[in-house]
Design an enzyme around this catalytic site. Structure first.
Site, short mmCIF file in Angstrom:
data_model
loop_
_atom_site.label_atom_id
_atom_site.label_comp_id
_atom_site.label_asym_id
_atom_site.label_seq_id
_atom_site.Cartn_x
_atom_site.Cartn_y
_atom_site.Cartn_z
N LYS A 21 -4.53 -59.91 -19.77
CA LYS A 21 -4.72 -61.08 -20.64
C LYS A 21 -6.20 -61.43 -20.81
O LYS A 21 -6.66 -61.63 -21.93
CB LYS A 21 -3.95 -62.24 -20.00
CG LYS A 21 -3.92 -63.53 -20.76
CD LYS A 21 -2.82 -64.43 -20.22
CE LYS A 21 -2.84 -64.65 -18.72
NZ LYS A 21 -3.76 -65.68 -18.25
N ARG A 45 1.29 -73.46 -18.58
CA ARG A 45 1.83 -72.58 -17.55
C ARG A 45 3.24 -72.99 -17.15
O ARG A 45 3.89 -72.34 -16.36
CB ARG A 45 0.96 -72.76 -16.33
CG ARG A 45 0.30 -71.68 -15.56
CD ARG A 45 -0.07 -70.46 -15.77
NE ARG A 45 -0.66 -69.66 -14.73
CZ ARG A 45 -1.84 -69.11 -14.82
NH1 ARG A 45 -2.63 -69.34 -15.82
NH2 ARG A 45 -2.23 -68.28 -13.88
N ARG A 49 -8.25 -54.62 -9.11
CA ARG A 49 -9.00 -55.45 -10.06
C ARG A 49 -10.27 -56.03 -9.44
O ARG A 49 -10.27 -56.52 -8.33
CB ARG A 49 -8.11 -56.58 -10.56
CG ARG A 49 -8.81 -57.45 -11.58
CD ARG A 49 -7.87 -58.12 -12.49
NE ARG A 49 -7.22 -59.27 -11.88
CZ ARG A 49 -6.51 -60.15 -12.58
NH1 ARG A 49 -6.35 -59.98 -13.88
NH2 ARG A 49 -5.94 -61.15 -11.97
N ARG A 84 -11.04 -61.20 -6.66
CA ARG A 84 -10.55 -62.59 -6.64
C ARG A 84 -9.74 -62.84 -5.37
O ARG A 84 -9.02 -61.96 -4.90
CB ARG A 84 -9.66 -62.83 -7.86
CG ARG A 84 -10.44 -63.08 -9.12
CD ARG A 84 -9.58 -63.11 -10.35
NE ARG A 84 -8.33 -63.84 -10.23
CZ ARG A 84 -7.56 -64.17 -11.27
NH1 ARG A 84 -7.93 -63.84 -12.49
NH2 ARG A 84 -6.43 -64.81 -11.09
N ARG A 126 2.32 -65.53 -7.23
CA ARG A 126 1.96 -65.79 -8.62
C ARG A 126 3.04 -65.27 -9.57
O ARG A 126 3.36 -65.91 -10.57
CB ARG A 126 0.61 -65.15 -8.97
CG ARG A 126 -0.56 -65.94 -8.40
CD ARG A 126 -1.78 -65.07 -8.26
NE ARG A 126 -2.38 -64.73 -9.53
CZ ARG A 126 -3.15 -63.66 -9.71
NH1 ARG A 126 -3.39 -62.83 -8.72
NH2 ARG A 126 -3.66 -63.42 -10.89
P1 AMP Z 1 -5.47 -67.01 -14.06
O1 AMP Z 1 -6.93 -66.69 -14.05
O2 AMP Z 1 -4.98 -67.45 -15.41
O3 AMP Z 1 -4.63 -65.92 -13.44
O4 AMP Z 1 -5.28 -68.31 -13.09
C1 AMP Z 1 -5.62 -68.25 -11.73
C2 AMP Z 1 -5.02 -69.42 -10.98
O5 AMP Z 1 -5.53 -70.65 -11.53
C3 AMP Z 1 -3.50 -69.58 -11.06
O6 AMP Z 1 -2.83 -68.78 -10.11
C4 AMP Z 1 -3.35 -71.07 -10.76
O7 AMP Z 1 -3.52 -71.34 -9.38
C5 AMP Z 1 -4.54 -71.67 -11.48
N1 AMP Z 1 -4.20 -72.05 -12.88
C6 AMP Z 1 -4.67 -71.47 -14.02
N2 AMP Z 1 -4.16 -72.08 -15.10
C7 AMP Z 1 -3.37 -73.09 -14.65
C8 AMP Z 1 -2.55 -74.07 -15.27
N3 AMP Z 1 -2.43 -74.14 -16.60
N4 AMP Z 1 -1.86 -74.94 -14.48
C9 AMP Z 1 -1.96 -74.89 -13.15
N5 AMP Z 1 -2.69 -73.98 -12.47
C10 AMP Z 1 -3.40 -73.08 -13.22
#
Ligand code: AMP
Length: 217
Positions: free
Chosen positions: A14, A89, A128, A163, A174
């Protein structure tokens, strides 16, 4: 330019696709994950909370994300189109997002859902790496996506890191969270007839071409 929303399971590519789209169409990339990772570096109560939540793979409290998203989307660079990634989300966030868009006078635009099977994602997650400075994503287990020099970003020379949530344990949390909380929003947008599903199992270029066709449709 229509706004674009990307929905995908963790490690589906993504972020990579978002960067390619934003570069081609000159629109800002609004990633709640990136915004939260920035917040997690703050030495404050909220910084500590976000840091712990991210590392666990769970979702950050809705209220925190609403404020961050509203502030970011209000900035001038979003007025001519933006790409949103990582938000909404869950169903509550999707309903709140409709309100935020209305408040700011924006349209939902195109919703693009990148589908990748869980076992493919598991393999990707451990390889990653991400640039500390410009967030470019690499995969050290895929020769086509590896950096030229180990641990160094090809684009800006920044340091690459893994990460805190890119391990199998956090990935499983996740992915389970994704299935439970995010899949209902896929139905929400499908019912609204704005959902575009893309097969994300191919190369970055092929997936990008599929997405680009949808953007231009
Ligand atoms: P991502 O980089 O999109 O994979 O997001 C990494 C982490 O950020 C997720 O596993 C959540 O802990 C947090 N996160 C990102 N977007 C949201 C959201 N819209 N609502 C709540 N937590 C979020």
């Amino acid at each position: 330019m229509e706004n674009i929303m990307l929905i995908a399971p963790p490690a589906a590519g993504k972020g990579t696709q978002a960067e390619l789209i934003c570069k081609k169409y000159h629109i800002p990339h609004i990633s709640t994950g990136d915004i939260l990772r920035q917040v997690s570096q703050e030495n404050s109560e909220i910084g500590n909370y976000v840091r712990e939540t991210l590392a666990s793979g769970k979702l950050v409290k809705d209220e925190i994300t609403y404020q961050l998203i509203k502030n970011r989307l209000s900035l001038n660079d979003c007025k001519n189109g933006f790409l949103i990634d990582g938000f909404p989300r869950n169903l509550e966030q999707a309903i709140e997002y409709d309100k935020i868009l209305k408040e700011l006078g924006y349209d939902l635009g195109k919703v693009i859902y990148i589908h990748v099977a869980r076992n493919t994602l598991e393999k990707r997650i451990v390889g990653r790496r991400m640039c500390k400075s410009c967030n470019t994503i690499y995969n050290i287990n895929d020769p086509k996506q590896s950096p030229k020099v180990e641990s160094v970003c090809d684009k800006c020379g920044g340091e690459l890191y893994q990460r805190s949530d890119d391990n199998l344990e956090a990935f499983n949390t996740r992915f389970d969270t994704y299935e439970e909380k995010t899949e209902p929003i896929i139905k929400y947008y499908r019912d609204k007839k704005v959902l575009n599903k893309v097969d994300g199992e191919s190369s970055i270029k092929v997936v990008f071409n599929r997405i680009d066709k949808i953007i231009n449709n």
